[in-house]
Design an enzyme around this catalytic site. Structure first.
Site, PDB file in Angstrom:
ATOM      1  CG  ASP A 140     -19.536   7.937  -7.215  1.00  0.00           C
ATOM      2  OD1 ASP A 140     -18.852   8.923  -6.928  1.00  0.00           O
ATOM      3  OD2 ASP A 140     -20.240   7.324  -6.386  1.00  0.00           O
ATOM      4  CB  ALA A 168     -15.774   9.106  -6.513  1.00  0.00           C
ATOM      5  CG  ASP A 169     -18.933  10.566 -10.952  1.00  0.00           C
ATOM      6  OD1 ASP A 169     -17.984  10.481 -11.735  1.00  0.00           O
ATOM      7  OD2 ASP A 169     -19.859   9.746 -10.909  1.00  0.00           O
ATOM      8  CB  VAL A 170     -19.303  15.676  -6.611  1.00  0.00           C
ATOM      9  CG1 VAL A 170     -19.214  17.117  -6.134  1.00  0.00           C
ATOM     10  CG2 VAL A 170     -20.721  15.372  -7.098  1.00  0.00           C
ATOM     11  N   GLY A 173     -14.808  16.293 -10.399  1.00  0.00           N
ATOM     12  CA  GLY A 173     -15.215  17.478 -11.138  1.00  0.00           C
ATOM     13  C   GLY A 173     -14.678  18.749 -10.516  1.00  0.00           C
TER      14      GLY A 173
END
Length: 396
Positions: A140, A168-170, A173
Protein backbone atom coordinates in the site's frame (compact mmCIF):
# COMPACT_ATOMS: atom_id res chain seq x y z
CA UNK A 1 -33.16 -13.23 8.41
CA UNK A 2 -30.99 -14.51 5.54
CA UNK A 3 -28.34 -12.14 4.23
CA UNK A 4 -28.30 -10.83 0.67
CA UNK A 5 -25.54 -13.30 -0.26
CA UNK A 6 -26.94 -16.26 1.64
CA UNK A 7 -26.04 -19.41 -0.32
CA UNK A 8 -22.94 -17.88 -1.93
CA UNK A 9 -19.68 -19.63 -1.05
CA UNK A 10 -16.41 -17.70 -1.18
CA UNK A 11 -13.01 -19.40 -1.19
CA UNK A 12 -10.65 -16.78 0.19
CA UNK A 13 -7.03 -17.52 -0.82
CA UNK A 14 -5.92 -13.98 0.00
CA UNK A 15 -3.96 -12.50 2.87
CA UNK A 16 -2.81 -9.12 4.19
CA UNK A 17 -5.59 -6.49 3.78
CA UNK A 18 -7.12 -5.86 0.33
CA UNK A 19 -8.28 -9.43 -0.37
CA UNK A 20 -9.37 -10.23 3.19
CA UNK A 21 -11.25 -6.91 3.35
CA UNK A 22 -13.12 -7.79 0.15
CA UNK A 23 -13.98 -11.25 1.49
CA UNK A 24 -15.12 -9.79 4.82
CA UNK A 25 -17.53 -7.43 3.03
CA UNK A 26 -19.04 -10.43 1.24
CA UNK A 27 -19.20 -12.32 4.52
CA UNK A 28 -20.97 -9.43 6.22
CA UNK A 29 -23.58 -9.64 3.47
CA UNK A 30 -24.26 -13.29 4.23
CA UNK A 31 -21.78 -15.23 2.08
CA UNK A 32 -20.08 -18.31 3.50
CA UNK A 33 -16.37 -17.44 3.47
CA UNK A 34 -13.71 -20.14 3.79
CA UNK A 35 -10.30 -18.64 4.48
CA UNK A 36 -7.41 -20.80 3.26
CA UNK A 37 -4.21 -20.36 5.31
CA UNK A 38 -0.77 -21.93 5.49
CA UNK A 39 -0.50 -24.56 8.23
CA UNK A 40 1.39 -23.28 11.26
CA UNK A 41 1.79 -19.77 9.84
CA UNK A 42 -1.49 -18.47 8.47
CA UNK A 43 -2.16 -15.06 7.04
CA UNK A 44 0.95 -12.89 7.53
CA UNK A 45 -1.22 -10.19 9.06
CA UNK A 46 -1.67 -12.45 12.10
CA UNK A 47 1.92 -11.47 12.97
CA UNK A 48 1.65 -7.74 12.23
CA UNK A 49 1.77 -6.30 15.71
CA UNK A 50 1.75 -5.29 18.46
CA UNK A 51 -0.89 -4.96 19.67
CA UNK A 52 -1.91 -8.59 20.11
CA UNK A 53 -5.00 -9.89 21.90
CA UNK A 54 -5.53 -13.52 22.81
CA UNK A 55 -2.70 -14.45 20.44
CA UNK A 56 -4.20 -12.52 17.52
CA UNK A 57 -2.96 -9.24 16.05
CA UNK A 58 -5.36 -6.32 15.98
CA UNK A 59 -4.45 -5.95 12.29
CA UNK A 60 -5.67 -9.46 11.48
CA UNK A 61 -8.82 -8.98 13.54
CA UNK A 62 -9.88 -5.89 11.57
CA UNK A 63 -10.58 -7.68 8.28
CA UNK A 64 -11.39 -11.33 8.95
CA UNK A 65 -14.74 -11.63 10.70
CA UNK A 66 -17.51 -13.79 9.23
CA UNK A 67 -15.00 -16.37 7.96
CA UNK A 68 -13.99 -19.94 8.71
CA UNK A 69 -10.29 -20.84 8.71
CA UNK A 70 -9.01 -23.94 6.92
CA UNK A 71 -5.28 -24.62 6.92
CA UNK A 72 -4.08 -26.10 3.63
CA UNK A 73 -0.57 -26.71 2.33
CA UNK A 74 -0.60 -25.58 -1.29
CA UNK A 75 2.94 -26.90 -1.76
CA UNK A 76 1.61 -30.43 -1.30
CA UNK A 77 -0.18 -32.14 -4.19
CA UNK A 78 -2.96 -33.37 -1.91
CA UNK A 79 -3.40 -29.83 -0.61
CA UNK A 80 -3.76 -28.57 -4.15
CA UNK A 81 -6.27 -31.32 -4.93
CA UNK A 82 -8.37 -30.32 -1.91
CA UNK A 83 -8.23 -26.66 -2.97
CA UNK A 84 -9.49 -27.63 -6.43
CA UNK A 85 -12.37 -29.58 -4.94
CA UNK A 86 -13.32 -26.64 -2.75
CA UNK A 87 -13.20 -24.37 -5.80
CA UNK A 88 -15.44 -26.80 -7.69
CA UNK A 89 -18.16 -26.19 -5.10
CA UNK A 90 -17.58 -22.44 -4.65
CA UNK A 91 -19.14 -19.42 -6.29
CA UNK A 92 -16.22 -17.03 -5.78
CA UNK A 93 -12.46 -17.35 -5.42
CA UNK A 94 -10.44 -14.38 -4.13
CA UNK A 95 -6.65 -14.44 -4.43
CA UNK A 96 -3.79 -11.96 -4.21
CA UNK A 97 -0.75 -14.06 -5.09
CA UNK A 98 1.95 -12.72 -7.39
CA UNK A 99 0.76 -12.79 -11.00
CA UNK A 100 1.27 -16.28 -12.44
CA UNK A 101 1.92 -18.12 -9.16
CA UNK A 102 -1.45 -19.87 -9.01
CA UNK A 103 -1.27 -20.74 -12.71
CA UNK A 104 1.89 -22.71 -11.96
CA UNK A 105 0.08 -24.52 -9.14
CA UNK A 106 -2.89 -25.42 -11.31
CA UNK A 107 -5.14 -23.02 -9.39
CA UNK A 108 -5.29 -20.23 -11.98
CA UNK A 109 -8.51 -19.00 -13.49
CA UNK A 110 -8.20 -21.21 -16.55
CA UNK A 111 -7.65 -24.31 -14.43
CA UNK A 112 -10.59 -23.68 -12.12
CA UNK A 113 -12.91 -22.46 -14.87
CA UNK A 114 -12.48 -25.85 -16.53
CA UNK A 115 -13.98 -27.60 -13.49
CA UNK A 116 -16.41 -24.82 -12.50
CA UNK A 117 -17.54 -22.59 -15.41
CA UNK A 118 -19.78 -20.57 -13.06
CA UNK A 119 -16.84 -19.50 -10.90
CA UNK A 120 -16.22 -15.79 -10.29
CA UNK A 121 -12.44 -15.58 -9.87
CA UNK A 122 -11.18 -12.32 -8.35
CA UNK A 123 -7.45 -11.56 -8.57
CA UNK A 124 -6.07 -8.63 -6.56
CA UNK A 125 -2.50 -7.52 -7.19
CA UNK A 126 -0.31 -4.45 -7.03
CA UNK A 127 -0.36 -3.60 -10.72
CA UNK A 128 -2.80 -6.02 -12.35
CA UNK A 129 -2.33 -8.89 -14.80
CA UNK A 130 -1.33 -6.75 -17.80
CA UNK A 131 1.15 -3.96 -18.43
CA UNK A 132 4.94 -3.68 -18.03
CA UNK A 133 4.82 -3.85 -14.22
CA UNK A 134 2.50 -6.84 -13.88
CA UNK A 135 5.25 -8.91 -12.22
CA UNK A 136 6.16 -6.33 -9.58
CA UNK A 137 5.16 -6.93 -5.99
CA UNK A 138 3.90 -3.99 -4.02
CA UNK A 139 2.50 -2.74 -0.74
CA UNK A 140 0.00 0.00 0.00
CA UNK A 141 2.70 2.53 0.98
CA UNK A 142 4.44 2.20 -2.39
CA UNK A 143 1.13 2.54 -4.22
CA UNK A 144 0.28 5.71 -2.28
CA UNK A 145 3.55 7.21 -3.45
CA UNK A 146 3.45 6.10 -7.07
CA UNK A 147 -0.23 6.96 -7.58
CA UNK A 148 0.30 10.64 -6.76
CA UNK A 149 -1.68 10.50 -3.52
CA UNK A 150 1.33 11.43 -1.38
CA UNK A 151 2.18 14.36 -3.65
CA UNK A 152 -1.11 16.02 -2.66
CA UNK A 153 -1.04 15.02 1.02
CA UNK A 154 0.72 17.11 3.66
CA UNK A 155 1.46 20.75 4.30
CA UNK A 156 2.40 22.94 1.32
CA UNK A 157 5.92 23.55 2.61
CA UNK A 158 6.38 20.08 4.09
CA UNK A 159 7.34 16.67 2.71
CA UNK A 160 4.86 14.40 0.93
CA UNK A 161 2.88 12.28 3.40
CA UNK A 162 0.99 9.02 3.27
CA UNK A 163 -2.57 8.73 4.48
CA UNK A 164 -2.79 7.32 8.01
CA UNK A 165 -4.65 4.16 6.93
CA UNK A 166 -3.79 1.71 4.12
CA UNK A 167 -6.18 3.48 1.79
CA UNK A 168 -5.00 1.81 -1.45
CA UNK A 169 -5.57 -1.63 0.08
CA UNK A 170 -8.99 -0.70 1.41
CA UNK A 171 -10.03 0.94 -1.88
CA UNK A 172 -8.93 -2.12 -3.85
CA UNK A 173 -10.87 -4.36 -1.48
CA UNK A 174 -14.00 -2.26 -1.93
CA UNK A 175 -13.64 -2.14 -5.71
CA UNK A 176 -13.08 -5.89 -5.71
CA UNK A 177 -16.21 -6.59 -3.67
CA UNK A 178 -18.19 -4.35 -6.03
CA UNK A 179 -16.83 -6.25 -9.04
CA UNK A 180 -17.66 -9.62 -7.42
CA UNK A 181 -21.26 -8.54 -6.85
CA UNK A 182 -21.55 -7.35 -10.46
CA UNK A 183 -20.06 -10.62 -11.75
CA UNK A 184 -22.49 -12.68 -9.65
CA UNK A 185 -25.38 -10.66 -11.08
CA UNK A 186 -24.05 -11.15 -14.63
CA UNK A 187 -23.78 -14.87 -13.96
CA UNK A 188 -27.49 -14.98 -13.25
CA UNK A 189 -28.07 -13.81 -16.82
CA UNK A 190 -25.32 -15.73 -18.64
CA UNK A 191 -24.83 -18.83 -16.49
CA UNK A 192 -21.04 -18.42 -16.52
CA UNK A 193 -18.49 -16.73 -14.30
CA UNK A 194 -15.52 -14.57 -15.24
CA UNK A 195 -12.08 -13.36 -14.19
CA UNK A 196 -11.82 -10.09 -12.26
CA UNK A 197 -8.45 -8.30 -12.44
CA UNK A 198 -8.26 -5.69 -9.65
CA UNK A 199 -5.07 -3.70 -9.08
CA UNK A 200 -4.14 -1.57 -6.09
CA UNK A 201 -2.52 0.92 -8.48
CA UNK A 202 -5.65 1.21 -10.64
CA UNK A 203 -7.79 1.57 -7.54
CA UNK A 204 -5.75 4.39 -6.07
CA UNK A 205 -5.59 6.25 -9.40
CA UNK A 206 -9.39 6.00 -9.57
CA UNK A 207 -9.69 7.34 -6.01
CA UNK A 208 -7.91 10.55 -7.09
CA UNK A 209 -11.39 11.57 -8.36
CA UNK A 210 -11.62 15.35 -8.81
CA UNK A 211 -7.86 15.77 -8.39
CA UNK A 212 -7.30 13.60 -11.45
CA UNK A 213 -10.07 15.39 -13.34
CA UNK A 214 -8.59 18.81 -12.53
CA UNK A 215 -5.28 17.77 -14.05
CA UNK A 216 -6.72 15.93 -17.06
CA UNK A 217 -9.06 18.80 -17.94
CA UNK A 218 -6.93 21.82 -17.04
CA UNK A 219 -3.39 20.45 -17.25
CA UNK A 220 -2.54 21.78 -13.79
CA UNK A 221 -0.33 19.61 -11.59
CA UNK A 222 -1.83 19.91 -8.10
CA UNK A 223 0.29 20.47 -5.04
CA UNK A 224 -0.26 20.00 -1.34
CA UNK A 225 -2.80 22.15 0.44
CA UNK A 226 -2.54 20.68 3.92
CA UNK A 227 -5.92 21.02 5.59
CA UNK A 228 -7.10 23.75 3.24
CA UNK A 229 -8.99 23.39 -0.05
CA UNK A 230 -7.79 24.79 -3.35
CA UNK A 231 -11.23 25.76 -4.62
CA UNK A 232 -13.36 26.45 -1.52
CA UNK A 233 -12.82 29.01 1.28
CA UNK A 234 -13.28 28.67 4.22
CA UNK A 235 -12.92 24.90 4.10
CA UNK A 236 -10.11 23.93 6.49
CA UNK A 237 -9.02 23.50 10.08
CA UNK A 238 -8.85 26.39 12.52
CA UNK A 239 -7.64 26.60 16.09
CA UNK A 240 -10.32 27.44 18.63
CA UNK A 241 -9.65 28.44 22.22
CA UNK A 242 -9.08 24.86 23.36
CA UNK A 243 -8.48 22.67 20.29
CA UNK A 244 -8.78 22.44 16.52
CA UNK A 245 -12.02 22.28 14.56
CA UNK A 246 -13.10 22.09 10.93
CA UNK A 247 -15.15 24.82 9.29
CA UNK A 248 -16.53 23.67 5.93
CA UNK A 249 -18.48 26.42 4.21
CA UNK A 250 -19.56 24.90 0.91
CA UNK A 251 -21.63 27.72 -0.59
CA UNK A 252 -22.36 31.42 -0.29
CA UNK A 253 -25.61 30.93 1.64
CA UNK A 254 -23.72 29.05 4.34
CA UNK A 255 -21.12 31.82 4.40
CA UNK A 256 -23.80 34.43 5.04
CA UNK A 257 -25.32 32.24 7.76
CA UNK A 258 -21.95 31.85 9.44
CA UNK A 259 -21.20 35.56 9.31
CA UNK A 260 -24.57 36.43 10.83
CA UNK A 261 -24.25 33.82 13.60
CA UNK A 262 -20.69 34.92 14.39
CA UNK A 263 -21.64 38.60 14.51
CA UNK A 264 -19.56 39.45 11.43
CA UNK A 265 -22.25 40.48 8.94
CA UNK A 266 -19.85 42.97 7.33
CA UNK A 267 -17.80 40.05 5.99
CA UNK A 268 -20.78 38.72 4.09
CA UNK A 269 -21.18 42.10 2.38
CA UNK A 270 -17.48 42.71 1.75
CA UNK A 271 -16.88 42.33 -2.03
CA UNK A 272 -13.64 40.48 -1.29
CA UNK A 273 -15.52 37.77 0.59
CA UNK A 274 -19.13 37.75 -0.63
CA UNK A 275 -18.76 34.97 -3.25
CA UNK A 276 -16.61 31.88 -3.07
CA UNK A 277 -14.32 32.80 -6.01
CA UNK A 278 -13.63 36.11 -4.24
CA UNK A 279 -12.92 34.33 -0.97
CA UNK A 280 -10.52 32.00 -2.77
CA UNK A 281 -8.76 34.97 -4.39
CA UNK A 282 -8.46 36.71 -1.02
CA UNK A 283 -7.82 33.71 1.23
CA UNK A 284 -4.58 35.30 2.46
CA UNK A 285 -6.66 38.08 3.98
CA UNK A 286 -9.73 36.13 5.09
CA UNK A 287 -8.15 33.08 6.71
CA UNK A 288 -6.14 35.08 9.30
CA UNK A 289 -9.27 37.08 10.14
CA UNK A 290 -11.21 33.87 10.66
CA UNK A 291 -8.42 32.36 12.72
CA UNK A 292 -8.40 35.37 15.04
CA UNK A 293 -12.18 35.13 15.42
CA UNK A 294 -12.30 31.38 16.06
CA UNK A 295 -9.70 31.56 18.85
CA UNK A 296 -12.23 33.48 20.93
CA UNK A 297 -14.50 30.49 21.65
CA UNK A 298 -14.08 26.81 22.44
CA UNK A 299 -14.68 24.06 19.93
CA UNK A 300 -17.94 23.12 21.67
CA UNK A 301 -19.17 26.71 21.50
CA UNK A 302 -18.39 27.03 17.81
CA UNK A 303 -19.97 23.68 17.00
CA UNK A 304 -23.19 24.68 18.76
CA UNK A 305 -23.23 28.05 17.01
CA UNK A 306 -22.63 26.48 13.60
CA UNK A 307 -25.23 23.75 14.16
CA UNK A 308 -27.87 26.36 15.04
CA UNK A 309 -26.91 28.33 11.91
CA UNK A 310 -26.93 25.21 9.72
CA UNK A 311 -23.26 25.65 8.84
CA UNK A 312 -21.16 22.46 8.50
CA UNK A 313 -18.48 22.26 11.17
CA UNK A 314 -16.97 19.46 13.18
CA UNK A 315 -14.35 18.38 15.69
CA UNK A 316 -11.10 16.58 14.95
CA UNK A 317 -11.52 13.49 17.07
CA UNK A 318 -8.91 11.12 18.34
CA UNK A 319 -9.91 7.50 17.80
CA UNK A 320 -11.10 7.04 21.39
CA UNK A 321 -13.61 9.84 20.89
CA UNK A 322 -14.78 8.30 17.62
CA UNK A 323 -15.84 5.07 19.32
CA UNK A 324 -17.40 6.98 22.21
CA UNK A 325 -19.50 9.01 19.78
CA UNK A 326 -23.26 8.35 20.24
CA UNK A 327 -23.69 8.52 16.46
CA UNK A 328 -21.22 5.65 15.99
CA UNK A 329 -23.13 3.63 18.57
CA UNK A 330 -26.52 4.44 17.05
CA UNK A 331 -25.34 3.35 13.59
CA UNK A 332 -23.94 0.03 14.83
CA UNK A 333 -20.38 0.95 13.89
CA UNK A 334 -19.00 -0.58 17.08
CA UNK A 335 -19.68 -4.29 17.46
CA UNK A 336 -18.74 -6.74 20.19
CA UNK A 337 -18.36 -10.43 19.38
CA UNK A 338 -17.53 -13.46 21.53
CA UNK A 339 -14.09 -14.84 20.73
CA UNK A 340 -12.51 -18.13 21.87
CA UNK A 341 -9.24 -16.63 23.18
CA UNK A 342 -9.99 -12.93 23.63
CA UNK A 343 -13.34 -13.33 25.37
CA UNK A 344 -15.04 -10.41 23.68
CA UNK A 345 -13.50 -8.73 20.65
CA UNK A 346 -14.56 -5.21 19.72
CA UNK A 347 -14.50 -4.34 16.02
CA UNK A 348 -15.55 -1.53 13.72
CA UNK A 349 -18.93 -2.45 12.27
CA UNK A 350 -20.09 -2.52 8.68
CA UNK A 351 -21.47 0.53 6.86
CA UNK A 352 -23.58 -1.77 4.66
CA UNK A 353 -27.15 -1.15 5.81
CA UNK A 354 -29.76 -3.13 3.86
CA UNK A 355 -33.35 -2.92 5.06
CA UNK A 356 -34.62 -6.33 3.90
CA UNK A 357 -31.41 -8.40 4.03
CA UNK A 358 -29.29 -6.76 6.71
CA UNK A 359 -25.60 -7.45 7.18
CA UNK A 360 -24.86 -9.60 10.20
CA UNK A 361 -21.84 -10.19 12.42
CA UNK A 362 -22.13 -13.98 12.65
CA UNK A 363 -18.57 -15.18 13.26
CA UNK A 364 -15.58 -13.59 14.97
CA UNK A 365 -12.22 -13.60 13.16
CA UNK A 366 -11.24 -17.30 13.27
CA UNK A 367 -8.28 -18.87 15.00
CA UNK A 368 -5.75 -20.41 12.62
CA UNK A 369 -7.23 -23.64 11.31
CA UNK A 370 -10.18 -23.41 13.70
CA UNK A 371 -12.62 -24.94 11.20
CA UNK A 372 -10.31 -27.26 9.26
CA UNK A 373 -11.79 -30.59 10.32
CA UNK A 374 -15.38 -29.37 10.15
CA UNK A 375 -14.94 -28.02 6.60
CA UNK A 376 -13.23 -31.17 5.36
CA UNK A 377 -16.07 -33.24 6.75
CA UNK A 378 -18.98 -31.03 5.73
CA UNK A 379 -17.86 -29.92 2.28
CA UNK A 380 -15.59 -32.72 1.09
CA UNK A 381 -17.09 -35.66 2.94
CA UNK A 382 -13.82 -36.84 4.53
CA UNK A 383 -14.01 -39.11 7.55
CA UNK A 384 -11.93 -38.99 10.71
CA UNK A 385 -9.26 -41.38 9.43
CA UNK A 386 -8.72 -39.43 6.20
CA UNK A 387 -8.51 -36.16 8.09
CA UNK A 388 -6.02 -37.63 10.57
CA UNK A 389 -3.82 -38.69 7.66
CA UNK A 390 -3.89 -35.18 6.24
CA UNK A 391 -2.77 -33.77 9.57
CA UNK A 392 -0.07 -36.41 9.90
CA UNK A 393 1.33 -35.70 6.44
CA UNK A 394 1.33 -31.91 6.84
CA UNK A 395 -1.35 -31.34 4.21
CA UNK A 396 -3.54 -29.43 6.67
Amino acid sequence: MAGALDGVRVLDLSRHLAGPYCAMMLGDLGAEVIKIERPGVGDESRHWGPPFFGGESAYYLCCNRNKQSLTLNLKHERGLALARELARGSDVVIENFRVGVLDKLGLGYGDLKAINPRLVYCSISGFGHTGPDRDLGSYDFLIQGRSGLMSITGEPDGPPMKVGVAIADVAAGLFASNAVLAALLARERTGVGQHLDIALYDSQVAVLANIASNYLCAGEIPGRWGNAHKSIVPYQTFQAADDYLILAVGNDAQWRQFCEAAGMTAWAQDPRFAANPDRVAHRDVLVPLLQDLLRRKTVAEWLQLCAEADVPAGPINAIDKVFADPQVDARGMLVQMPHPTIGTVRLAGTPLNLSATPAEMRLPPPLLGEHTDAILTRLLGLDGRAIAELHRDGVV
